[in-house]
Design a protein around this motif. Sequence first.
Motif, PDB file in Angstrom:
ATOM      1  N   VAL A  80       0.836  -1.208   0.000  1.00 64.80           N
ATOM      2  CA  VAL A  80       0.000   0.000   0.000  1.00 64.80           C
ATOM      3  C   VAL A  80       0.866   1.251   0.000  1.00 64.80           C
ATOM      4  O   VAL A  80       0.566   2.230  -0.693  1.00 64.80           O
ATOM      5  N   ALA A  81       1.960   1.235   0.749  1.00 64.25           N
ATOM      6  CA  ALA A  81       2.835   2.411   0.848  1.00 64.25           C
ATOM      7  C   ALA A  81       3.411   2.801  -0.513  1.00 64.25           C
ATOM      8  O   ALA A  81       3.648   3.983  -0.772  1.00 64.25           O
ATOM      9  N   LYS A  82       3.620   1.838  -1.380  1.00 62.47           N
ATOM     10  CA  LYS A  82       4.172   2.125  -2.705  1.00 62.47           C
ATOM     11  C   LYS A  82       3.197   2.883  -3.601  1.00 62.47           C
ATOM     12  O   LYS A  82       3.585   3.422  -4.623  1.00 62.47           O
ATOM     13  N   ARG A  96      -2.415  -1.016 -10.078  1.00 61.73           N
ATOM     14  CA  ARG A  96      -1.140  -0.696  -9.407  1.00 61.73           C
ATOM     15  C   ARG A  96      -1.027  -1.441  -8.077  1.00 61.73           C
ATOM     16  O   ARG A  96       0.036  -1.921  -7.717  1.00 61.73           O
ATOM     17  N   PHE A  97      -2.143  -1.535  -7.347  1.00 58.54           N
ATOM     18  CA  PHE A  97      -2.131  -2.256  -6.077  1.00 58.54           C
ATOM     19  C   PHE A  97      -1.812  -3.734  -6.307  1.00 58.54           C
ATOM     20  O   PHE A  97      -1.003  -4.326  -5.583  1.00 58.54           O
ATOM     21  N   THR A 155      -9.086 -13.028  -6.077  1.00 56.29           N
ATOM     22  CA  THR A 155      -8.635 -13.457  -7.400  1.00 56.29           C
ATOM     23  C   THR A 155      -7.134 -13.241  -7.558  1.00 56.29           C
ATOM     24  O   THR A 155      -6.410 -14.136  -8.022  1.00 56.29           O
ATOM     25  N   VAL A 156      -6.653 -12.061  -7.181  1.00 53.59           N
ATOM     26  CA  VAL A 156      -5.219 -11.782  -7.283  1.00 53.59           C
ATOM     27  C   VAL A 156      -4.436 -12.727  -6.377  1.00 53.59           C
ATOM     28  O   VAL A 156      -3.414 -13.289  -6.768  1.00 53.59           O
ATOM     29  N   TRP A 157      -4.932 -12.930  -5.163  1.00 56.69           N
ATOM     30  CA  TRP A 157      -4.238 -13.820  -4.225  1.00 56.69           C
ATOM     31  C   TRP A 157      -4.174 -15.242  -4.769  1.00 56.69           C
ATOM     32  O   TRP A 157      -3.128 -15.894  -4.720  1.00 56.69           O
TER      33      TRP A 157
END
Length: 192
Positions: A80-82, A96-97, A155-157
């Motif tokens: 998240v920090a990025k 982006r996340f 889904t991403v996980w």
Amino acid sequence: MMSALTSNQPENAVPASPGRPAVLSRERLAEAAIEMGIGKLTVRGLAARLGVGHSALYRWVRDRDEILDLVSDTLLERAVAKLGQEPEDWREWLVRFARSLRAEFDPIIGEVGIALFPRTTPRYQALIGEVENRFAQSGIDKAVAADTFQIFFLTVWGWLAVEKACADQIDHARHFDMMLDALVRGLPVADG
């Protein structure tokens, strides 16, 4: 014996008194677990790496599962920090996340797979709130936003876990981007 924490203590850590165990923090526990390798993680091994007795860790965590939650929250926070705080389209933010999440979790997800899923950790719950707010700013209902993010995150996980299992069978970067494009276009969100 010199504690392994003396050179790597967080700025807010208080030096240990002579003859007493080194002062630990949840952040330092998570960082040491990441450095150690999640697949090799044991409470005793982590304590040895930190230069303390294993009973000292139990003042900070209940068990190995809680250490995994700390690791998950630490990596989630990094992802998240990025992203920064600049406003952008929610779809672009999700892409982006996902890429940031992949970059943080990819080196270790193959070691434990689904066991590292954030579940109901404090950072994951806060992230859901952040996503709801970001989506609400785009005119999307908070309940729909929460459901949409759950679908997206699961889904991403799942992709990340399967990607490790199919290491030689797919073009990781290209297929990940294709999956993200299809996923984000198909998410059940009504724009306002």
